[in-house]
Design an enzyme around this catalytic site. Structure first.
Site, PDB file in Angstrom:
ATOM      1  N   GLU A  23      -0.414   2.637   6.980  1.00  0.00           N
ATOM      2  CA  GLU A  23      -0.497   3.760   6.036  1.00  0.00           C
ATOM      3  C   GLU A  23      -1.134   4.986   6.694  1.00  0.00           C
ATOM      4  O   GLU A  23      -0.739   6.119   6.416  1.00  0.00           O
ATOM      5  CB  GLU A  23      -1.275   3.346   4.785  1.00  0.00           C
ATOM      6  CG  GLU A  23      -0.741   2.109   4.091  1.00  0.00           C
ATOM      7  CD  GLU A  23       0.750   2.149   3.780  1.00  0.00           C
ATOM      8  OE1 GLU A  23       1.300   3.247   3.580  1.00  0.00           O
ATOM      9  OE2 GLU A  23       1.376   1.081   3.748  1.00  0.00           O
TER      10      GLU A  23
ATOM     11  N   ALA B 245       0.862  -1.181   0.000  1.00  0.00           N
ATOM     12  CA  ALA B 245       0.000   0.000   0.000  1.00  0.00           C
ATOM     13  C   ALA B 245       0.899   1.232   0.000  1.00  0.00           C
ATOM     14  O   ALA B 245       2.103   1.140   0.230  1.00  0.00           O
ATOM     15  CB  ALA B 245      -0.926   0.006   1.211  1.00  0.00           C
ATOM     16  N   MET B 246       0.291   2.394  -0.241  1.00  0.00           N
ATOM     17  CA  MET B 246       1.047   3.641  -0.325  1.00  0.00           C
ATOM     18  C   MET B 246       0.311   4.746   0.388  1.00  0.00           C
ATOM     19  O   MET B 246      -0.884   4.956   0.187  1.00  0.00           O
ATOM     20  CB  MET B 246       1.292   4.005  -1.797  1.00  0.00           C
ATOM     21  CG  MET B 246       2.104   5.255  -1.992  1.00  0.00           C
ATOM     22  SD  MET B 246       3.752   5.123  -1.254  1.00  0.00           S
ATOM     23  CE  MET B 246       4.036   6.834  -0.826  1.00  0.00           C
TER      24      MET B 246
END
Length: 875
Positions: free
Chosen positions: A303, A267-268
């Site tokens: 995140e 994920a980012m």
């Protein structure tokens, strides 16, 4: 890559010559190409004088359509392109720079920058993907306010998202529409995000501790809407936890997550618009295992926590990557520990560290958590940066205590809000807040390798004095032949002959020793009887510890240690000691016989109903082949595999009655829940099932088939499938695998599990099965999740078949790397890992593995990613 790439060194860091006050982006999305108009307000850095050339980065495939300064179009003679650099020699001290670039996202198989995932536009800009979109000073210490306009066909792409808050939108007569987003917080380009697609969403809200309401949106495909609720719950839990534990409040009016199927990473954390691999956000009892539920919870939290530890305070340069990742992994691990079982979470994290990160420390790519150099930064998104980085933060927490650590984190965030900083800045804040000298501790940031502690002791019964002797060392790693002594917090306790904790000098039963010298002794007075030491409690430091435990002492610790982690660790040490001796016997043609103490210890654990079921499952899980390999001087693949199977079968047969009883007691019906108690029950039940099938009796395969048929959740169904698929009962395995695919062929993530179960089958002939599965309609060579499931599963988690003596597994991986190098260099370099460990194997395998590395090196133009790993592996 036509020539050897340049090495980038931390010592050469220089501040950017120009700063970007604001950035306006305008995307015109079409099917054949995309136009990107960029307008930047640029000014010279105060530390630089006028006349310094402006240096921008842009991928070699970027088509530059226009470039202008203050609306004055530049000619070809006004700038030059050199590889990824665009240099303008003469610029004013302050000016507006405008560029227009043309890109083809639909052809971008590297999945960096702007690309297409199943018909949806999306981005991945960390670390250097933004330069695939437009020319920009693409480095983390250049922070700018962004305003982004996206224009696309409304019917095809009704949802247009970017960072920040939506401020304007409209439609045109040709069926297209547009929207403008503004992000009020300055950020580096690696945190830019864009999504355009036909998506639906679930919506919720969260009221912050200052009574601000934040809109929460999670986007996915229509078919996946019923799989988003758990991620939403996890997000709200993370927001609340960060307020309570760190005092950190979310700062925008909207927080968005988007699920994407084609994604190189997990994920980012893009500001306000997180883009997630579907495997880290979709969760439903029927399609998602307990482990995947916990992964979703942990990654969503990770995140979100980046909003402060990574976004509001970011990295000065990529050498400081662990500044945000190590700190945030520590934060998400503590969150997960609070949400579930703290001891089980610690065991899981340490298992990963010992098996994979320690191997990384001992391999050709070994590096400190703050590397001194790199060729390709993508190769340094490693377990060392993330997991060891988190352990270093954990050690600071241990040394300072929770209150002073919180004061240090508060100071760090307040002092550096809106800045791009270094690991030194983080440690300095901890020192300033606590008054603790961490100068020697800083070596953890600059020295590579896994330190080793050799611990011995002596007891004087007349003086009632116990002395612990600790010697530390750290093996040589590439570029670092000698190491200085580290500051190692060694948490320990002493157990008396009855198994009770002794009260130590600090008035507690656990004491943290400051190990700071190459050799050191610690004396304990008024010890009435010779104690059994409980060492490295809670795994207080990422080190290898060696103490000459007798097997009876390990059984004693398994039964009595008050530290849950140490009880598990004692079980692991006992099993390792027994299995290593059996490997030696196997190699010398000695008939194998299992030490009955392991059977008795396991029986005692199984029969103790007072113990946490999740911990029982962990304690009774034998050390993996990967961990036994990591401990070996020379890895004997066949011996390790044979011995581990022998021990499993011996335990299963000796404990059959109690295993079946525990299985039946935990095989209870009821609505699925991913809570800690329910997960613990299923983990223990399925561990018992795996042991029962290991007896080789057909009736237990029938029991697994019965569980498969009656399962109302993916945890129980996939566990039953795996034990049958990995058994010698080929017909039953084939039948169940067909049933599973027929049922779940429309669920991509479940099909990935199906691939992985087959890829990790230890039975002979699996390579042929994997090669056949590569032709399966559900397999896509361009999808990283498919690659990780099938190729990664076989090459990285199926040692007995990957390391087959004829080298066919190595040739298979070599072929795939050569193919992937051109398609997706990031994935290719990560897939290489099994070949990089060639020095740990016998001479024949060493030659076969080296030959494949050399073949890859000689195969043509290699990406920087693959070249760095291969060249360092062969050095």
């Amino acid at each position: 890559m036509s020539q050897e790439p340049n090495v980038i060194y931390l010592k050469d860091y220089q501040a950017p010559a120009y700063l970007i006050e604001s950035t306006e982006l305008h995307f015109e999305l079409f099917e054949q190409d995309t136009l990107v108009r960029t307008r930047m307000q640029v000014k010279v850095h105060p530390d630089f004088g006028p006349g310094v050339p402006l240096e921008l980065f842009g991928h070699e495939e970027l088509e530059l359509c226009r470039i202008a300064i203050n609306d004055q179009v530049l000619s070809d003679a006004d700038y030059q392109r050199d590889g990824e650099k665009l240099i303008i020699n003469k610029v004013p001290a302050a000016f507006q720079l405008e560029t227009v670039t043309k890109i083809q996202p639909q052809d971008n198989t590297a999945l960096e920058g702007l690309y297409k995932s199943d018909g949806m536009f999306c981005t991945q800009c960390e670390a250097e993907g933004f330069r695939r979109i437009t020319f920009y000073p693409d480095r983390p210490d250049v922070m700018s306010v962004f305003r982004t306009t996206i224009e696309a066909d409304k019917a095809q792409y009704p949802v247009l998202l970017s960072n920040g808050n939506p401020v304007e939108q409209g439609e045109s007569e040709d069926g297209r529409h547009w929207i403008t987003w503004e992000d009020p917080f300055p950020k580096p380009s690696y945190l830019f995000a864009l999504v355009a697609g036909d998506l639906e969403f679930i919506e919720d809200s969260y009221t912050t501790m200052s009574d601000r309401e934040v809109k929460l949106l999670i986007y996915g495909e229509k078919k996946d809407l019923d799989k988003l609720e758990y991620a939403m719950t996890s997000l709200k839990n993370a927001m609340r936890w960060d307020e309570e534990v760190y005092g950190r409040e979310y700062d925008l009016d909207i927080y968005m997550i988007v699920a994407v199927d084609f994604f190189n990473m997990g994920a980012m954390e893009n500001k306000g618009l997180n883009i997630f691999n579907t495997s880290c956000v979709l969760a439903h009892p029927k399609t998602t295992t307990d482990a995947a539920f916990q992964r979703v919870e942990g990654v969503v939290a990770h995140e979100y926590f980046h909003n402060w530890s990574g976004n509001r305070v970011t990295c000065r340069d990529w050498f400081q990557l662990s500044l945000k990742e190590g700190f945030t992994v520590f934060r998400d691990a503590e969150f997960s520990a609070d949400m579930n079982s703290r001891t089980v979470k610690r065991v899981e994290d340490v298992s990963l560290l010992r098996t994979a990160q320690f191997a990384e420390d001992a391999g050709p790519m070994a590096h400190p958590i703050r590397p001194a150099s790199f060729i390709e930064i993508s190769n340094f998104y490693t377990l060392t940066i993330y997991e060891k980085g988190a352990e270093v933060v954990r050690m600071i927490h241990t040394l300072l205590g929770p209150e002073q650590f919180r004061a240090g984190s508060d100071l760090y965030f307040e002092r550096h809000d809106g800045q791009a900083v270094t690991t030194d800045d983080f440690v300095q804040a901890m020192e300033d807040a606590s008054g603790r000298d961490l100068s020697q501790f800083r070596l953890w940031y600059s020295q590579a390798g896994t330190p080793e502690l050799k611990i011995t002791d002596e007891y004087d019964p007349q003086a009632h004095r116990y002395v612990l002797h600790v010697a530390q060392s750290c093996p040589a790693t590439p570029g670092q032949e000698t190491k200085e002594p580290m500051h190692i917090p060694l948490a320990m306790g002493l157990l008396d002959p009855e198994g009770n904790d002794m009260v130590l000098a600090n008035g507690d039963t656990t004491l943290v020793l400051d190990v700071t010298e190459a050799e050191q002794s610690f004396t304990f007075e008024n010890i009435q009887a010779r104690p059994v030491p409980s060492l490295l409690r809670g795994f207080s430091a990422p080190v290898k510890s060696h103490y000459p435990y007798q097997r009876d002492e390990l059984v004693f610790l398994m039964a009595n240690d008050s530290d849950g982690f140490s009880r598990w660790d004692a079980a692991q040490k006992l099993a390792v000691d027994i299995m290593q001796a059996l490997v030696h016997d196997y190699q010398n043609d000695v008939v194998l016989k299992l030490d009955s103490r392991l059977i008795d210890a396991y029986r005692a654990v199984l029969e103790n109903s007072a113990l946490d079921k999740a911990m029982v499952a962990k304690v009774l899980s034998l050390p993996t082949e990967a961990y036994l390999s990591e401990l070996a001087t020379v890895i004997d693949v066949e011996a390790i595999h044979y011995v581990r199977n022998f021990v499993r079968k011996e335990l299963a047969q000796a404990l059959e009655d109690v295993l079946l009883s525990v299985y039946e007691a935990n095989n209870t019906a009821g609505e699925y829940s991913p809570d800690a108690a329910s997960i613990a029950r299923r983990s223990l039940k399925n561990l018992c099932l795996s042991y029962l099938v290991a007896t080789g009796e057909a009736r237990y395969v029938a029991l697994a088939e019965e569980q498969y048929a009656e399962a109302d959740n993916m945890t129980d169904q996939s566990a039953a499938l795996a034990v049958v698929a990995h058994s010698r009962f080929k017909q039953a395995a084939h039948k169940l695998l067909e049933r599973f695919y027929d049922q779940w062929q429309d669920e991509a993530l479940v099909v990935n599990q199906w691939f992985a179960i087959q890829a990790t089958n230890p039975e002979p002939g699996t390579l042929a099965d994997v090669e056949a599965l590569m032709q399966h309609p559900a397999f896509d060579m361009k999808n990283p999740n498919k690659l990780r499931s099938l190729l990664g599963g076989f090459c990285g988690q199926n040692a007995i078949n990957f390391h087959v003596a004829d080298g066919s597994g190595y040739r298979f991986l070599g072929d795939r790397i050569i193919e992937l190098n051109k398609q997706n260099p990031q994935v290719a370099s990560r897939m290489l890992t099994p070949l990089t460990r060639w020095k740990k194997y016998d001479e024949a395998r060493q030659q076969l593995m080296k030959a494949q590395l050399q073949r890859i090196l000689d195969s043509g133009e290699l990406s920087k990613d693959v070249y760095e790993v291969v060249s360092k592996s062969l050095a």
